[in-house]
Each structure stands twice: as C-alpha cells, then as structure tokens.
Scaffold this motif. Structure first.
Motif, PDB file in Angstrom:
ATOM      1  N   ALA A 111      62.816  11.910 -61.658  1.00  0.00           N
ATOM      2  CA  ALA A 111      63.506  12.539 -60.523  1.00  0.00           C
ATOM      3  C   ALA A 111      64.285  12.879 -62.117  1.00  0.00           C
ATOM      4  N   ALA A 112      65.333  11.530 -62.447  1.00  0.00           N
ATOM      5  CA  ALA A 112      66.419  11.749 -62.933  1.00  0.00           C
ATOM      6  C   ALA A 112      66.121  12.543 -64.294  1.00  0.00           C
ATOM      7  N   ALA A 113      64.740  11.657 -64.682  1.00  0.00           N
ATOM      8  CA  ALA A 113      64.317  12.119 -66.122  1.00  0.00           C
ATOM      9  C   ALA A 113      63.583  13.340 -66.546  1.00  0.00           C
ATOM     10  N   ALA A 114      62.683  13.877 -65.265  1.00  0.00           N
ATOM     11  CA  ALA A 114      62.263  14.959 -65.369  1.00  0.00           C
ATOM     12  C   ALA A 114      63.853  16.533 -65.647  1.00  0.00           C
ATOM     13  N   ALA A 115      64.973  15.956 -64.695  1.00  0.00           N
ATOM     14  CA  ALA A 115      66.292  16.974 -65.151  1.00  0.00           C
ATOM     15  C   ALA A 115      66.927  16.704 -66.156  1.00  0.00           C
ATOM     16  N   GLY A 116      66.444  15.419 -67.178  1.00  0.00           N
ATOM     17  CA  GLY A 116      67.644  15.340 -68.365  1.00  0.00           C
ATOM     18  C   GLY A 116      68.538  14.894 -68.410  1.00  0.00           C
ATOM     19  N   TYR A 117      68.032  13.736 -67.667  1.00  0.00           N
ATOM     20  CA  TYR A 117      69.719  13.422 -67.075  1.00  0.00           C
ATOM     21  C   TYR A 117      70.309  11.656 -67.604  1.00  0.00           C
ATOM     22  N   ASP A 118      70.601  11.008 -67.909  1.00  0.00           N
ATOM     23  CA  ASP A 118      71.579  10.757 -68.629  1.00  0.00           C
ATOM     24  C   ASP A 118      70.916   8.708 -67.862  1.00  0.00           C
ATOM     25  N   ALA A 119      70.437   8.265 -67.473  1.00  0.00           N
ATOM     26  CA  ALA A 119      70.385   7.309 -66.606  1.00  0.00           C
ATOM     27  C   ALA A 119      69.326   5.722 -67.270  1.00  0.00           C
ATOM     28  N   VAL A 120      69.832   4.690 -66.386  1.00  0.00           N
ATOM     29  CA  VAL A 120      69.522   3.942 -66.426  1.00  0.00           C
ATOM     30  C   VAL A 120      69.141   2.991 -65.729  1.00  0.00           C
ATOM     31  N   SER A 121      68.108   2.482 -64.656  1.00  0.00           N
ATOM     32  CA  SER A 121      67.329   1.169 -63.623  1.00  0.00           C
ATOM     33  C   SER A 121      67.658   0.693 -63.877  1.00  0.00           C
ATOM     34  N   LEU A 122      68.146  -0.097 -61.992  1.00  0.00           N
ATOM     35  CA  LEU A 122      68.136  -1.239 -61.846  1.00  0.00           C
ATOM     36  C   LEU A 122      67.469  -1.503 -60.250  1.00  0.00           C
ATOM     37  N   ASP A 123      66.138  -2.877 -60.613  1.00  0.00           N
ATOM     38  CA  ASP A 123      65.362  -2.975 -58.945  1.00  0.00           C
ATOM     39  C   ASP A 123      64.473  -3.891 -59.553  1.00  0.00           C
ATOM     40  N   TYR A 124      63.637  -4.813 -58.383  1.00  0.00           N
ATOM     41  CA  TYR A 124      63.308  -5.190 -58.318  1.00  0.00           C
ATOM     42  C   TYR A 124      61.712  -5.719 -59.308  1.00  0.00           C
ATOM     43  N   PHE A 125      60.944  -5.022 -59.364  1.00  0.00           N
ATOM     44  CA  PHE A 125      60.119  -5.015 -60.214  1.00  0.00           C
ATOM     45  C   PHE A 125      60.265  -4.404 -61.263  1.00  0.00           C
ATOM     46  N   GLY A 126      60.510  -3.105 -61.735  1.00  0.00           N
ATOM     47  CA  GLY A 126      60.806  -3.125 -62.856  1.00  0.00           C
ATOM     48  C   GLY A 126      59.040  -2.807 -63.744  1.00  0.00           C
ATOM     49  N   ASP A 127      58.446  -1.785 -63.014  1.00  0.00           N
ATOM     50  CA  ASP A 127      57.290  -1.708 -63.559  1.00  0.00           C
ATOM     51  C   ASP A 127      57.082  -0.837 -64.628  1.00  0.00           C
ATOM     52  N   TYR A 128      55.745  -1.069 -65.028  1.00  0.00           N
ATOM     53  CA  TYR A 128      55.128  -0.413 -66.273  1.00  0.00           C
ATOM     54  C   TYR A 128      56.063   1.055 -66.618  1.00  0.00           C
ATOM     55  N   ASP A 129      55.175   1.462 -65.462  1.00  0.00           N
ATOM     56  CA  ASP A 129      55.465   3.408 -65.942  1.00  0.00           C
ATOM     57  C   ASP A 129      57.375   3.375 -65.902  1.00  0.00           C
ATOM     58  N   LEU A 130      57.931   2.769 -65.062  1.00  0.00           N
ATOM     59  CA  LEU A 130      59.642   2.704 -64.611  1.00  0.00           C
ATOM     60  C   LEU A 130      60.013   2.424 -66.146  1.00  0.00           C
TER      61      LEU A 130
END
Length: 385
Positions: free
Chosen positions: A16-35
C-alpha cells in the motif's frame, strides 16, 4: 520522510505504501520474497536471528533509520512499545491513549452507552443456559487462540468467555481523524479450515452484500454509526478495522483493530488504490477522502484473498518465487523453506464478476499452490530417506 512499517507481517502494508509513492522501510518477522521487491525490508528471523515479539520489533527498529512509523498487527496489543515508537519518531496512527479501544471492559462500557450490540463477555465461569461460548485471549490477533468452550474445560490464563453469535463474520474499514470518519469498505470474512481449524483468519471477499437493497442500506448505516461513535469515543486516527457478526439483519461488534488490517488490501484493489495516502493524510492533516461506498455497490466486481496454510510439513519449491509472484501470489516464502503444519505458506488473490466465481478462483489458486507443495515435498522427503 522515511516511514517505518512494522508488525508481525508487513507485506500488505508495504504494498500500500509503495503504491502511494512513499519512502518506506519494513520490519517484520518473515521478510517474504515479494516484500523485499517492494521496499527495503528487514526480517527478525533472517536479519536478527530472533523470534517474533513486540519487544524484538522495537529493539530492531532502533538500529534502522526512520522518521515516522506505521504499525500493523499485533502492536495494538502492546501500548508501551507504541509509546516508544512515538517517542523516537512521528507516529502515524493510534497512540497509547487511543489503544484503550483494545481494552475489552472499556470498549463494552462504551458500546453500552452508544447502544451498539455486542456479545456478552465475562471473566467468570458462565452458566450455559443453552448458549454456546467461546474462549478468547485478552490480547488476540488473527483469531489465534479462539475456540469453542466445553463445560469443565480449563481456561488459559489471560483468556475470557464470549457468547457465540451465529451469523456471517464481517469486517469493516474506516479512516478517521479523531473526530470524524469515512467508511471505506465492508467485507465478508472467513476463518478456520481443515488444516487450521478454530477461528484463525483465512481471508476475505469484498463486497459483502445482503440480498436486498434496503438491507444493504441499513447495514451500511449501522457500520457508519459504529465507526463514527468509536472515532468520537476513543479519538481514533488513520485506518481502523472492525470485526463484526451480521445475524438476522442485526450487526454485532466483536472487536476493533485500530490499525491497518488484513482486509484492507482488497479495498485498495476495489475502491481506493492509494489507501495508504488516506491514512497518512488523516493522521498528519486531518483530511478525509470524499468517498461514498454505496456508489460502488450497484454492479460490483468481487475481490478475494485467502491464506494458504500447510496441512502437513512442507518444503517450498526452489526457484519458483518469481513465477508465484507473476501469478498473483503474495507473502511468498523463500524457495527451500520448510513450513510446519498449521503455519501460513502464502496468500492467494482473485477477482471476478460474482462472489461464487471469486471463491471458485480462490479455490483454484489454492489448489495450484498445494499441487506444487506436494510435488516439492515428495521430492525432498525422498532425498532425505
């Protein structure tokens, strides 16, 4: 402004953040391929070699560069961690004060004042009286730990009883600015399944449409009334979700998820492609979108998602991640990863002109994933013998 997206799983929020054009970084448990193909992504499991907890998310976040934060499940159950995030950067979402909506007793007291229906809940052993009861954790998420209670069965610490209401599980989403709100969607919600059982979250289909137009209008009016009351009562901000039961043309509120929730990626596909921008605008400026859900209900397409759980121990096919992504699969694990029974493997998506066809396409997508898992797992087990 770089925005940190964090939670148990952050893929849908990152999309959702990428589609809206925001500069973002993620942190979660899985770190999935598509993420990792959307934004810079960090995984507790892969990058820090640790298990999931809200405290571990906080510790890892201190080592990343970010100026604002948006959280997903299940940080709403950990106000002290949310407070620390707010102390380090700009919190885009509900703070510790607004998270009072997660306190079962305070929520039910408020619902009673607002004339909103909710199932009876108690911390004392209930008298059955012909009713069926659920056992639920006080700090729940995704339906985990929820089960039917059998008389005489011990109840785990930190759990309570809730009267079971039959009917259709429904979720609703709204965006709020602390005083006003706009309802963005109502979805049918699914749980359980033979490989997972119980009430674990399984997926959604949007829209949820009662058969008669008058009934649809009454449902939407009730959802709007619930959302407006909760916004005023608790000062909710940004994107929020409600879990509901629709039974005999009555709507019961089960709980509030005061953050981006699992059904919202379907709303982005159906109505609001820049849903994340609605969230940021509401939090930063108080601006709400001009959006009227009923305009999309006349001849709507249907969008669905389903979490595929492992029925037995499986091994993910090697070098098939890109193919899965092109096929519309999400939350894609790494090739060669071993997944225990009952754990999520991935998420499949579908769209169609009717609810029935949408569900059929989800069935087909799930079957395609399972056939690949069975082939790969069979080869792997033969090699291990």
């Amino acid at each position: 402004m770089r925005i940190l997206l964090l939670g148990f799983t952050a893929r849908a929020l990152a999309e959702a953040a990428a589609a809206a054009g925001y500069d973002a970084v993620s942190l979660d448990y899985f770190g999935d391929y598509d993420l990792q193909r959307l934004i810079p992504a960090y995984s507790l499991r892969r990058d820090w070699g640790t298990g999931y907890s809200a405290e571990n998310l906080w510790r890892a976040s201190e080592r990343l560069n970010w100026e604002a934060a948006v959280y997903a499940s299940d940080l709403e159950n950990h106000p002290p961690v949310v407070a620390r995030l707010a102390g380090k950067g700009r919190l885009l979402g509900n703070g510790p004060g607004e998270l009072a909506v997660r306190d079962r007793r305070r929520l039910q007291a408020a619902l009673g004042r607002g004339g909103i229906l909710f199932p009876r809940s108690t911390s004392r052993l209930p008298e059955s009286g012909g009713d069926r009861w659920l056992v639920k954790p006080e700090k729940s998420g995704g339906g985990r730990g929820v089960a039917f209670w059998q008389p005489g069965q011990p109840v785990p610490p930190g759990a309570y009883w809730q009267r079971f209401i039959p009917g259709t599980p429904v979720s609703a989403a709204f965006v709020a600015n602390g005083a006003e709100c706009v309802v963005l969607g109502v979805t049918e919600q699914f749980s359980g399944g033979e490989e997972k059982g119980g009430f674990a979250y399984r997926g959604n289909v949007v829209p949820f449409l009662p058969p008669e137009k008058a009934e649809r209008a009454a449902l939407l009016a009730a959802v709007r009334r619930f959302a407006a009351f909760l916004t005023r009562e608790f000062g909710l901000k940004g994107l929020n979700g409600m879990d509901l039961i629709y039974h005999e043309q009555r709507l019961y509120l089960l709980e509030v998820n005061p953050r981006y929730s699992a059904s919202m990626e379907l709303l982005a596909r159906a109505y609001r492609p820049h849903l994340f921008r609605d969230h940021v605008d509401a939090c930063l400026t108080g601006r709400l979108p001009r959006f009227y859900l009923e305009e999309y209900w006349e001849h709507p397409p249907f969008y669905g998602k389903r979490v595929v759980y492992a029925r037995c121990r499986v091994r993910v096919p090697v070098r098939r991640e890109a193919e899965w992504r092109r096929a519309g699969v999400r939350d894609i694990p790494r090739g060669g990863e071993r997944i225990p029974p009952g754990s999520p493997v991935c998420t499949v998506l579908a769209a169609a002109d009717s609810r029935g066809e949408c569900l059929a396409r989800l069935d087909g997508a799930e079957a395609w994933i399972r056939s690949q898992l069975e082939k790969e797992t069979g080869r792997w087990e033969q090699q291990c013998q």
